[in-house]
Write a protein that holds these residues in place. Structure first.
Motif: not given
Length: 287
Positions: A8-12, A18-22
């Motif tokens: 519900q709260i945007n987060c990385y 490894e970065y996968k998105g927001i």
């Protein structure tokens, strides 16, 4: 295993570094296993959550379903705000203090004892909005206005909501909350002598929605907001039995399988699809 991860709260989100998105309320679908290390990194003043899939913390909820595992953070802990006294006043029958003490605390004390309410953020402004011989209403400026009504006589919280508009008229408090719903619902709370009534209005009507999926989504939104739903339904459908059959839910998400339209996420996950004829729901199926 397939995971549907949302927040519900945007987060990385990072998986094994490894970065996968927001993350948002649109689920991110990933193939993961129990050894994977997850990092949820909020984009504001909340603390990150770190865990392995085999051992998620209490802040993270998971639901196993026939279409994969749903995973989402229930809440984020706020960053430590330090200590600072924002307000203190002695009234005739009670004392009121607002302090930063790791989080923002509202502390009321009277002869009977002490009561504390909390806010996760440091407010940019604070004011006494309302006060009588039993209640005190506090208005905090955050991203939106937070209104808290406290019963200082019985040491309890009566009302605690983010509001878009609030005003006082002849001793009666009116608080409006606009929602981003398909039908543009506005909820109006009226608070008089501690009694709270609720009215809900909408700018659009269901018959303006010509797309069946959007119509069904608007129905689920209206049901969750406790708005009138008869306008969505064929007359033969019993509304109370329908509400009991669908149950309660916190999130309306798209179903990852074409067998159903939506995933309703709450204490469990229920998949649902509707049969709609001439802009009326005539049947539904759940799993």
């Amino acid at each position: 295993m397939v995971y549907h991860i949302f927040s519900q709260i945007n987060c990385y989100i990072k998986i094994n570094g490894e970065y996968k998105g927001i993350l948002s309320l649109t689920p991110l679908t990933l193939n993961l296993n129990g050894l994977d290390f997850i990092e949820l990194l909020p984009q504001n003043n909340f603390c990150p959550i770190y865990f392995t899939l085999s051992n998620p913390p209490p802040q993270v909820k998971t639901h196993n379903t026939s279409f994969g595992v749903y995973l989402y953070p229930v809440y984020f802990l706020s960053q430590n705000l330090g200590y600072k006294e924002l307000f203190f006043k002695e009234y005739e029958n009670f004392n009121l203090k607002v302090v930063l003490d790791g989080i923002c605390k509202i502390i009321i004390t009277n002869k009977a004892g002490c009561f504390t309410e909390t806010i996760s953020f440091n407010p940019t402004n604070f004011s006494i909005f309302f006060k009588d011989n039993r209640y005190i209403g506090l208005l905090f400026n955050l991203d939106k206005q937070l209104f808290i009504l406290l019963d200082h006589q019985n040491l309890k919280t009566i009302f605690y909501k983010l509001v878009d508009e609030i005003y006082l008229e002849n001793g009666v408090i009116y608080a409006k909350i606009t929602t981003p719903s398909t039908l543009c619902h506005t909820i109006i709370y009226t608070i008089e002598k501690g009694e709270i009534t609720r009215q809900i209005v909408k700018e659009k009507e269901p018959f303006t929605l010509l797309n069946d999926t959007l119509f069904a989504f608007a129905f689920l939104e209206s049901l969750s907001l406790k708005d009138e739903i008869g306008c969505f339904l064929q007359e033969s459908i019993n509304q109370e039995k329908l509400k009991e059959f669908i149950g309660e839910y916190d999130y309306i998400l798209p179903c990852p399988n074409a067998s159903f339209q939506f995933a309703l996420v709450g204490n469990s996950v229920k998949f649902i699809k509707f049969t709609i004829k001439e802009q009326k729901i005539v049947d539904l199926e759940t799993s």
